[in-house]
Design a protein around this motif. Structure first.
Motif, PDB file in Angstrom:
ATOM      1  N   GLY A 202       0.844  -1.388   0.105  1.00  0.00           N
ATOM      2  CA  GLY A 202      -0.058   0.119  -0.156  1.00  0.00           C
ATOM      3  C   GLY A 202       0.941   1.505  -0.012  1.00  0.00           C
ATOM      4  N   PRO A 203       0.431   2.374   0.138  1.00  0.00           N
ATOM      5  CA  PRO A 203       0.873   3.666   0.207  1.00  0.00           C
ATOM      6  C   PRO A 203       1.771   3.702   1.241  1.00  0.00           C
ATOM      7  CG  PRO A 203      -1.706   4.049  -0.221  1.00  0.00           C
ATOM      8  CD  PRO A 203      -1.116   2.613   0.343  1.00  0.00           C
ATOM      9  N   ASN A 208       3.371   4.692  10.473  1.00  0.00           N
ATOM     10  CA  ASN A 208       2.841   3.403  11.108  1.00  0.00           C
ATOM     11  C   ASN A 208       4.272   2.543  10.658  1.00  0.00           C
ATOM     12  OD1 ASN A 208       0.228   3.523  11.744  1.00  0.00           O
ATOM     13  ND2 ASN A 208      -0.186   3.691   9.649  1.00  0.00           N
ATOM     14  N   LEU A 209       5.299   2.957  10.439  1.00  0.00           N
ATOM     15  CA  LEU A 209       6.571   2.127  10.333  1.00  0.00           C
ATOM     16  C   LEU A 209       6.733   1.918  11.660  1.00  0.00           C
ATOM     17  CD1 LEU A 209       8.142   3.573   7.389  1.00  0.00           C
ATOM     18  CD2 LEU A 209       6.683   1.795   7.383  1.00  0.00           C
ATOM     19  N   GLY A 218       5.535   0.923   2.496  1.00  0.00           N
ATOM     20  CA  GLY A 218       3.920   0.616   2.892  1.00  0.00           C
ATOM     21  C   GLY A 218       3.800   1.092   4.264  1.00  0.00           C
ATOM     22  N   ASN A 219       2.909   0.356   5.017  1.00  0.00           N
ATOM     23  CA  ASN A 219       2.750   0.654   6.536  1.00  0.00           C
ATOM     24  C   ASN A 219       3.282  -0.570   7.227  1.00  0.00           C
ATOM     25  OD1 ASN A 219       0.867  -1.476   6.415  1.00  0.00           O
ATOM     26  ND2 ASN A 219      -0.696  -0.212   6.115  1.00  0.00           N
ATOM     27  N   ASP A 220       4.227  -1.228   6.821  1.00  0.00           N
ATOM     28  CA  ASP A 220       4.939  -2.140   7.432  1.00  0.00           C
ATOM     29  C   ASP A 220       4.072  -3.540   7.690  1.00  0.00           C
ATOM     30  OD1 ASP A 220       7.748  -1.971   7.742  1.00  0.00           O
ATOM     31  OD2 ASP A 220       7.566  -0.794   9.520  1.00  0.00           O
ATOM     32  N   GLY A 221       2.813  -3.364   7.376  1.00  0.00           N
ATOM     33  CA  GLY A 221       1.834  -4.596   7.460  1.00  0.00           C
ATOM     34  C   GLY A 221       1.965  -5.169   8.900  1.00  0.00           C
ATOM     35  N   MET A 222       1.772  -6.267   9.505  1.00  0.00           N
ATOM     36  CA  MET A 222       1.867  -6.716  10.658  1.00  0.00           C
ATOM     37  C   MET A 222       0.520  -6.184  11.408  1.00  0.00           C
ATOM     38  SD  MET A 222       5.923  -6.323  11.980  1.00  0.00           S
ATOM     39  CE  MET A 222       5.884  -4.643  11.842  1.00  0.00           C
TER      40      MET A 222
END
Length: 529
Positions: A202-203, A208-209, A218-222
């Motif tokens: 995503g963007p 959020n990292l 992205g936003n690092d997922g998780m």
């Protein structure tokens, strides 16, 4: 690898999967003795079987959970800190009275069970902070009593996709000081890395990292699977170092994460709403696809030495028929047994690694390709092409009370529908009318759709980063931010609506009333013109 800070293992496996047993299943107990998992969680406390598990698998870590309903941590009986502490103490005393915990059953001077959970999936992360602070009081009282009696308490055990590290530091200081073991539930659908991949692709969201453990793009997922990693590195490990050991007390796949019914990979009916990208796939999930997805999850778990294990929900289903759609006995267990091997002690980290210091976030370079299955086409092979799932039988009909945590009464009583595997079904969700706005400066349309699933009230107001106030039938107000649940739209939001009655939704000087009665409900708001 494995954490040895508080509990010593005699040997180590190339995986961290443990068992989650919901009832007295003989075939589940036989699998325990055959596979000898390192972590076993059970809602059954048969003294003879539990004693045998401890004797035959001396290094197993045995966890118990006592089902109670309603789950009162003081919010239902006064709502003050003293009421929460009293309820925590009462819960501990009730567990301690269980036959299996009596001194006469101790092994070498130690209780049969190592650890106990208290309550299960009590509320989501956006619950009123005052309510959450009550739970901190409850957990401290419960934990202190259990520790005094020789047992380890396991904190939190919130539903999947809930919690942030900074939030826990603010709202649960007593719990984090008192407890060594923190419990997490982790699910996704139709693959364990589904939302993780969405986040990576995503963007860029620098806010959020998570430095040190994230991919940096992205936003690092998780956000579902691996949520524990995000939470622990958002301040908890920076403050407490290696004090805490994480246990994934439930893990697997459920359609419930995308607004469908809380049913697992072997269900032959699809209840995920049709507009969830990538959520609509052929069911049941092929066993090989599920196995490969869980191997990915295990590879990630093995990287974190502060994770003791992950309990497969469910390994020995009892209680509700729909639990059978999660069953890990049979074909999955055969794969686990064939895969399992002991690993050398010299490759095992003895204690948890030092957490990374806090530092400014640096955005990494996004790779040109991410080595994941395509988002819209992964895991769509029909079950007809795959090996059939074996449903283990049971010779006993004695089961603990059925789980009801945030599950509709209808879902508990109705059997899971089985349809031809090549047929994909979606729930029928007719549009309803809703009470007109109580006060409004603009004209708005509201579409209400109901479906089978968790009692969630979700929606989309069409704009992000706006404060939404939701007043429950009891009068308790909860505030959420639009866009916080992007899977429902640009202005997506979500709350657990477990109280029946009328919910008032207020945003942008608008006020609406929506009746809730235990169904999954989706409200789509839009301006006229």
């Amino acid at each position: 690898m494995y954490n040895q800070k508080y509990h010593q293992f005699d040997s180590f496996y190339n995986h961290k999967f443990g068992f989650h047993i919901t009832g007295p299943r003989q075939d589940a107990f036989e699998a325990v003795f055959r596979v000898r998992p390192k972590v076993v969680k059970t809602l059954d406390f048969s003294v003879d079987v539990m004693r045998r598990i401890r004797q035959e698998i001396p290094d197993v870590f045995l966890i118990g959970r006592l089902f109670v309903h309603p789950q009162d941590f003081g919010q239902l009986s006064g709502g003050k800190p003293q009421h929460a502490r009293q309820k925590g103490l009462e819960m501990a005393e009730r567990i301690l009275r269980e036959e299996v915990n009596k001194d006469i059953h101790h092994i070498n001077g130690e209780p049969i069970f190592h650890a106990w959970e208290s309550l299960n999936e009590v509320f989501p992360e956006w619950e009123n902070p005052d309510i959450q602070k009550l739970y901190d009081e409850y957990q401290v009282a419960f934990g202190q009593k259990m520790l005094a009696e020789g047992f380890e308490p396991i904190a939190f055990n919130f539903g999947q996709g809930n919690g942030r590290g900074r939030q826990w530091l603010e709202l649960y200081p007593g719990t984090l000081e008192t407890y060594k073991y923190l419990g997490f539930h982790e699910y996704d659908w139709p693959a364990m890395d589904r939302l993780h991949v969405i986040g990576l692709e995503g963007p860029d969201e620098p806010e959020n990292l998570v430095p040190g453990v994230g991919e940096g793009y992205g936003n690092d997922g998780m956000w579902r699977a691996l949520r524990y990693r995000r939470i622990m590195h958002e301040g908890i490990r920076q403050k407490y170092g290696d004090r805490h050991v994480c246990i994934i007390t439930e893990c697997g796949m459920t359609q419930g994460v995308w607004g469908g019914e809380d049913i697992g990979p072997w269900a032959r009916v699809l209840t995920v709403p049709p507009d969830i990208p990538g959520g609509v796939v052929a069911t049941p999930i092929p066993v090989d696809d599920y196995w490969q997805s869980m191997l990915w999850y295990n590879r990630e778990l093995m990287k974190d030495d502060y994770v003791m294990g992950a309990c497969l929900f469910v390994t020995g289903a009892a209680g509700l028929q729909r639990w059978e759609t999660f069953e890990h006995l049979g074909s999955f267990m055969e794969r686990l047994e064939a895969f399992q091997e002991e690993i050398s002690l010299d490759v095992v980290t003895a204690t948890a690694s030092t957490p990374p210091p806090e530092r400014p976030i640096e955005i990494g370079t996004r790779p040109s390709t991410v080595s994941k299955p395509p988002l819209e086409t992964s895991f769509v092979t029909t079950a007809v092409e795959s090996e059939p799932v074996e449903m283990a039988s049971t010779e006993t009909t004695v089961v603990p009370e059925a789980e009801t945590d945030f599950v509709t009464a209808a879902a508990e009583s109705e059997p899971v529908e089985m349809v031809p595997a090549e047929t994909t079904l979606v729930p029928e969700m007719p549009v309803e009318t809703v009470t007109p706005p109580l006060s409004a400066s603009d004209e708005w349309n509201v579409e209400i759709r109901r479906g089978i699933g968790l009692p969630l009230l979700v929606g989309d107001i069409g704009v992000a980063n706006e404060r939404i106030t939701i007043i429950r039938p009891s009068g308790l107000a909860t505030q959420v931010t639009s866009g916080s649940k992007a899977e429902y739209g640009i202005g997506g939001f979500e709350i657990y609506a477990y109280e029946p009655g009328v919910y008032k939704i207020e945003f942008l000087d608008q006020s609406f009333e929506i009746s809730m009665g235990g169904q999954f409900t989706r409200a789509i708001f839009s301006k006229v013109g």
